[in-house]
Design a protein around this motif. Structure first.
Motif, PDB file in Angstrom:
ATOM      1  N   LEU A 227      66.848  27.048  -6.206  1.00 45.51           N
ATOM      2  CA  LEU A 227      65.945  27.969  -6.907  1.00 45.51           C
ATOM      3  C   LEU A 227      64.596  28.064  -6.199  1.00 45.51           C
ATOM      4  CD1 LEU A 227      66.638  27.192 -10.680  1.00 45.51           C
ATOM      5  CD2 LEU A 227      67.095  29.316  -9.461  1.00 45.51           C
ATOM      6  N   ASN A 228      64.116  26.954  -5.676  1.00 44.61           N
ATOM      7  CA  ASN A 228      62.852  27.005  -4.923  1.00 44.61           C
ATOM      8  C   ASN A 228      62.972  27.928  -3.712  1.00 44.61           C
ATOM      9  OD1 ASN A 228      61.566  25.239  -6.667  1.00 44.61           O
ATOM     10  ND2 ASN A 228      62.075  23.428  -5.451  1.00 44.61           N
ATOM     11  N   VAL A 229      64.064  27.768  -2.971  1.00 46.62           N
ATOM     12  CA  VAL A 229      64.278  28.618  -1.792  1.00 46.62           C
ATOM     13  C   VAL A 229      64.436  30.075  -2.206  1.00 46.62           C
ATOM     14  CG1 VAL A 229      65.802  29.063   0.167  1.00 46.62           C
ATOM     15  CG2 VAL A 229      65.286  26.705  -0.498  1.00 46.62           C
ATOM     16  N   LEU A 230      65.151  30.311  -3.313  1.00 52.10           N
ATOM     17  CA  LEU A 230      65.356  31.678  -3.795  1.00 52.10           C
ATOM     18  C   LEU A 230      64.036  32.342  -4.162  1.00 52.10           C
ATOM     19  CD1 LEU A 230      67.192  34.000  -4.784  1.00 52.10           C
ATOM     20  CD2 LEU A 230      67.329  32.805  -6.990  1.00 52.10           C
ATOM     21  N   VAL A 231      63.191  31.638  -4.903  1.00 51.42           N
ATOM     22  CA  VAL A 231      61.915  32.227  -5.325  1.00 51.42           C
ATOM     23  C   VAL A 231      61.012  32.478  -4.122  1.00 51.42           C
ATOM     24  CG1 VAL A 231      59.840  31.838  -6.698  1.00 51.42           C
ATOM     25  CG2 VAL A 231      62.074  31.239  -7.634  1.00 51.42           C
ATOM     26  N   VAL A 232      60.985  31.542  -3.178  1.00 46.13           N
ATOM     27  CA  VAL A 232      60.173  31.749  -1.968  1.00 46.13           C
ATOM     28  C   VAL A 232      60.642  32.990  -1.219  1.00 46.13           C
ATOM     29  CG1 VAL A 232      59.625  30.813   0.312  1.00 46.13           C
ATOM     30  CG2 VAL A 232      59.516  29.326  -1.694  1.00 46.13           C
ATOM     31  N   GLY A 233      61.947  33.124  -1.037  1.00 45.16           N
ATOM     32  CA  GLY A 233      62.470  34.293  -0.323  1.00 45.16           C
ATOM     33  C   GLY A 233      62.240  35.584  -1.071  1.00 45.16           C
ATOM     34  N   LEU A 234      62.442  35.561  -2.395  1.00 45.23           N
ATOM     35  CA  LEU A 234      62.281  36.786  -3.187  1.00 45.23           C
ATOM     36  C   LEU A 234      60.829  37.241  -3.223  1.00 45.23           C
ATOM     37  CD1 LEU A 234      63.631  38.882  -5.022  1.00 45.23           C
ATOM     38  CD2 LEU A 234      63.229  37.321  -6.949  1.00 45.23           C
ATOM     39  N   THR A 235      59.904  36.315  -3.460  1.00 42.54           N
ATOM     40  CA  THR A 235      58.494  36.712  -3.507  1.00 42.54           C
ATOM     41  C   THR A 235      57.982  37.139  -2.136  1.00 42.54           C
ATOM     42  OG1 THR A 235      57.877  34.372  -3.290  1.00 42.54           O
ATOM     43  CG2 THR A 235      57.965  35.280  -5.511  1.00 42.54           C
ATOM     44  N   SER A 236      58.455  36.493  -1.078  1.00 44.98           N
ATOM     45  CA  SER A 236      58.043  36.905   0.270  1.00 44.98           C
ATOM     46  C   SER A 236      58.551  38.307   0.591  1.00 44.98           C
ATOM     47  CB  SER A 236      58.564  35.901   1.303  1.00 44.98           C
ATOM     48  OG  SER A 236      58.022  34.630   1.093  1.00 44.98           O
ATOM     49  N   PHE A 237      59.791  38.599   0.186  1.00 43.03           N
ATOM     50  CA  PHE A 237      60.337  39.931   0.418  1.00 43.03           C
ATOM     51  C   PHE A 237      59.560  40.995  -0.357  1.00 43.03           C
ATOM     52  CE2 PHE A 237      63.201  43.273  -1.187  1.00 43.03           C
ATOM     53  CZ  PHE A 237      63.532  43.896   0.001  1.00 43.03           C
ATOM     54  N   LEU A 238      59.295  40.728  -1.640  1.00 40.45           N
ATOM     55  CA  LEU A 238      58.563  41.705  -2.447  1.00 40.45           C
ATOM     56  C   LEU A 238      57.119  41.857  -1.964  1.00 40.45           C
ATOM     57  CD1 LEU A 238      59.868  40.771  -6.015  1.00 40.45           C
ATOM     58  CD2 LEU A 238      60.518  42.732  -4.601  1.00 40.45           C
ATOM     59  N   TYR A 239      56.535  40.779  -1.481  1.00 40.29           N
ATOM     60  CA  TYR A 239      55.180  40.866  -0.949  1.00 40.29           C
ATOM     61  C   TYR A 239      55.137  41.752   0.293  1.00 40.29           C
ATOM     62  CZ  TYR A 239      50.869  39.443   1.389  1.00 40.29           C
ATOM     63  OH  TYR A 239      49.652  39.446   2.031  1.00 40.29           O
ATOM     64  N   SER A 240      56.134  41.588   1.169  1.00 42.45           N
ATOM     65  CA  SER A 240      56.143  42.346   2.422  1.00 42.45           C
ATOM     66  C   SER A 240      56.510  43.801   2.224  1.00 42.45           C
ATOM     67  CB  SER A 240      57.123  41.697   3.412  1.00 42.45           C
ATOM     68  OG  SER A 240      56.762  40.356   3.669  1.00 42.45           O
ATOM     69  N   THR A 241      57.303  44.112   1.217  1.00 36.44           N
ATOM     70  CA  THR A 241      57.815  45.474   1.052  1.00 36.44           C
ATOM     71  C   THR A 241      57.101  46.261  -0.042  1.00 36.44           C
ATOM     72  OG1 THR A 241      59.534  44.652  -0.447  1.00 36.44           O
ATOM     73  CG2 THR A 241      60.094  44.832   1.888  1.00 36.44           C
ATOM     74  N   VAL A 242      56.734  45.599  -1.129  1.00 32.18           N
ATOM     75  CA  VAL A 242      56.175  46.320  -2.279  1.00 32.18           C
ATOM     76  C   VAL A 242      54.664  46.147  -2.360  1.00 32.18           C
ATOM     77  CG1 VAL A 242      56.225  46.577  -4.791  1.00 32.18           C
ATOM     78  CG2 VAL A 242      58.348  46.089  -3.545  1.00 32.18           C
ATOM     79  N   LEU A 243      54.205  44.903  -2.328  1.00 31.35           N
ATOM     80  CA  LEU A 243      52.773  44.669  -2.540  1.00 31.35           C
ATOM     81  C   LEU A 243      51.928  45.182  -1.388  1.00 31.35           C
ATOM     82  CD1 LEU A 243      52.698  41.099  -4.141  1.00 31.35           C
ATOM     83  CD2 LEU A 243      53.075  43.317  -5.207  1.00 31.35           C
ATOM     84  N   THR A 244      52.399  45.016  -0.160  1.00 33.54           N
ATOM     85  CA  THR A 244      51.596  45.464   0.981  1.00 33.54           C
ATOM     86  C   THR A 244      51.535  46.990   1.077  1.00 33.54           C
ATOM     87  OG1 THR A 244      53.548  45.241   2.392  1.00 33.54           O
ATOM     88  CG2 THR A 244      52.018  43.394   2.326  1.00 33.54           C
ATOM     89  N   GLN A 245      52.500  47.690   0.481  1.00 35.22           N
ATOM     90  CA  GLN A 245      52.471  49.155   0.511  1.00 35.22           C
ATOM     91  C   GLN A 245      51.486  49.735  -0.492  1.00 35.22           C
ATOM     92  OE1 GLN A 245      56.470  50.595   0.022  1.00 35.22           O
ATOM     93  NE2 GLN A 245      57.216  49.655   1.922  1.00 35.22           N
ATOM     94  N   ASN A 246      51.241  49.025  -1.567  1.00 34.44           N
ATOM     95  CA  ASN A 246      50.312  49.532  -2.577  1.00 34.44           C
ATOM     96  C   ASN A 246      49.469  48.386  -3.135  1.00 34.44           C
ATOM     97  OD1 ASN A 246      48.988  51.136  -4.393  1.00 34.44           O
ATOM     98  ND2 ASN A 246      50.821  51.886  -5.425  1.00 34.44           N
ATOM     99  N   PRO A 247      48.654  47.754  -2.300  1.00 33.14           N
ATOM    100  CA  PRO A 247      47.903  46.575  -2.761  1.00 33.14           C
ATOM    101  C   PRO A 247      46.843  46.913  -3.802  1.00 33.14           C
ATOM    102  CG  PRO A 247      47.196  47.215  -0.560  1.00 33.14           C
ATOM    103  CD  PRO A 247      48.385  48.069  -0.891  1.00 33.14           C
ATOM    104  N   GLN A 248      46.290  48.125  -3.769  1.00 32.52           N
ATOM    105  CA  GLN A 248      45.253  48.474  -4.730  1.00 32.52           C
ATOM    106  C   GLN A 248      45.781  48.536  -6.156  1.00 32.52           C
ATOM    107  OE1 GLN A 248      42.086  48.596  -3.887  1.00 32.52           O
ATOM    108  NE2 GLN A 248      42.702  48.148  -1.787  1.00 32.52           N
TER     109      GLN A 248
END
Length: 438
Positions: A227-248
């Motif tokens: 679960l630790n590895v899963l959460v790290v991978g999932l949040t890193s993916f969403l950070y790189s694809t979703v959050l960085t596209q619309n950080p404001q």
């Protein structure tokens, strides 16, 4: 023909019971670990912080800040003399610990605490010799802030293990709480709603943990690491694809405001440290006090400890073991989510990749150091947070220690604390063991 009554024949000397001689009584082994650790640290403090400290210089401690009720004067102490005196006192405490060990008495509870405080004071006197002011209030306040995620994580691990569930997934729960708190708080421009979202995120990770650990009897340590590895991978993916596209919109800094308590926040030193904090820190106080009270003074606490020690016996008196384990683990996940929220909305930071940085595992170490007790785990987490902030402060003031050693300082202290001060501890007997109903 009648028979004479039987009379017991006297025992021969070889048959007579032998009284145990005092010399044959087995004595408990001498507990050398604590005296040895205290002795080594005491001698090191005496030599390096006292005898070898630079002469003719002073260390200045400042305590007050603007807005205090009254001003506490600065303390200016001679570095070498003060370090030598403190080193002698530390060696005396180590000798007292050795005396208790040789007498096979239990170690005095206050001894290790007093030794640790005096050792840190001697270190501060040596580190601040001739290097300007050592500001006590920011040092303590920063240490408390860095301890908050660890305290919540330790409380989460404690509730889980007291229930029989090993919660290795604290790291993932912290990270999930930090992520969802940042996203929801940014989207709704409300850090308080982000705080509630963090509780939900930690609880969701705990739901997955209990589903596999209780329902399918998967090894709890393995599922926690996964679960630790899963959460790290999932949040890193969403950070790189979703959050960085619309950080404001999804990843702005949303900070919880400080809520100073009138009068108490104006007390010198203690006021700014403990009573001028965000609602998240006040919640930490309530969680620790509430868990200590309910775990040892309520029906829920009795049942929780029962299913962690002897689930079969608890089942025979009508306690739903697996049902209570699931509920407690989800509660623990929500507590860990609060710790994750401090990493973002609690400190006014945007979410970053892997920002929990292994604090979930340190929280587990704090739980063990605190002997599965809320108060003990609290002080263990505060110890780690203080040493981490101490490294930051010393680095800023130009400490003679190398920067790499300052970064290692909290981990070195944790290893010494676990190895030297914990002693022999016993985890809940049924932790990590699935309960199979008949």
């Amino acid at each position: 023909m009648s028979q004479a009554p039987l009379t017991p024949s006297p025992l021969t000397p070889s048959q007579a019971p032998v009284e145990p001689h005092a010399s044959t009584v087995a004595l408990a082994p001498v507990a050398w670990k604590l005296p040895v650790v205290l002795g080594v640290l005491g001698i090191a403090a005496l030599v390096f912080f006292g005898l070898l400290a630079p002469g003719g210089v002073h260390t200045t401690f400042t305590f007050s800040s603007s807005g205090d009720f009254f001003t506490v004067p600065e303390a200016v102490v001679p570095s070498r003399v003060t370090g030598t005196v403190l080193g002698v006192v530390l060696c005396g405490l180590a000798a007292l610990s050795l005396w208790d060990a040789l007498a096979r008495r239990a170690s005095r509870r206050w001894l290790a605490v007093v030794f640790g405080v005096l050792f840190v004071l001697a270190f501060l006197v040596w580190a601040g010799a001739g290097r300007g002011l050592m500001t006590v209030t920011p040092l303590l306040a920063g240490g408390l802030a860095l301890s908050v995620p660890l305290v919540f994580g330790a409380m989460a691990g404690l509730v889980g293990e007291r229930s029989g569930i090993v919660n290795i997934a604290i790291e993932g729960q912290l990270l999930a709480g930090a992520f969802l708190a940042a996203v929801v708080g940014s989207a709704l421009t409300n850090p308080y709603i982000g705080l509630l979202a963090a509780i939900l995120a930690g609880a969701l990770v705990a739901v997955v943990l209990t589903f596999f650990a209780v329902r399918y009897w998967v090894d709890q340590i393995i599922i926690g690491v996964v679960l630790n590895v899963l959460v790290v991978g999932l949040t890193s993916f969403l950070y790189s694809t979703v959050l960085t596209q619309n950080p404001q919109l999804l990843n702005t800094s949303q900070a919880l405001p400080n809520l100073p308590i009138p009068l108490l926040s104006d007390i010198p030193v203690l006021g700014p440290v403990f009573f001028d904090q965000t609602i998240l820190v006040y919640l930490m106080y309530l969680v620790v006090a509430g868990l200590h009270l309910f775990l040892f003074r309520s029906r829920w606490g009795l049942r929780t400890r029962a299913i962690g020690e002897h689930p079969r016996a608890a089942d025979t008196v009508g306690i739903g073991v697996n049902r209570l384990r699931v509920a407690n683990t989800i509660l623990a996940g929500g507590i860990a989510g609060l710790g994750g929220a401090f990493l973002t909305v609690g400190e006014g930071l945007a979410f970053g990749k892997d920002m929990s940085a292994g604090q979930g595992y340190i929280a587990l170490a704090a739980m063990i150091l605190g002997r599965w007790n809320p108060i003990g785990a609290l002080f263990a987490a505060l110890l780690f947070g203080f040493t981490k902030n101490l490294g930051n402060v010393l680095k800023a003031t130009g400490s003679p220690l190398p920067d790499d050693l300052l970064l290692m300082l909290p981990y070195i202290v944790t290893v010494f604390a676990v190895a030297g001060f914990v002693g022999r501890v016993r985890a809940p007997a049924a932790e990590g063991t699935p309960y199979r109903t008949q």
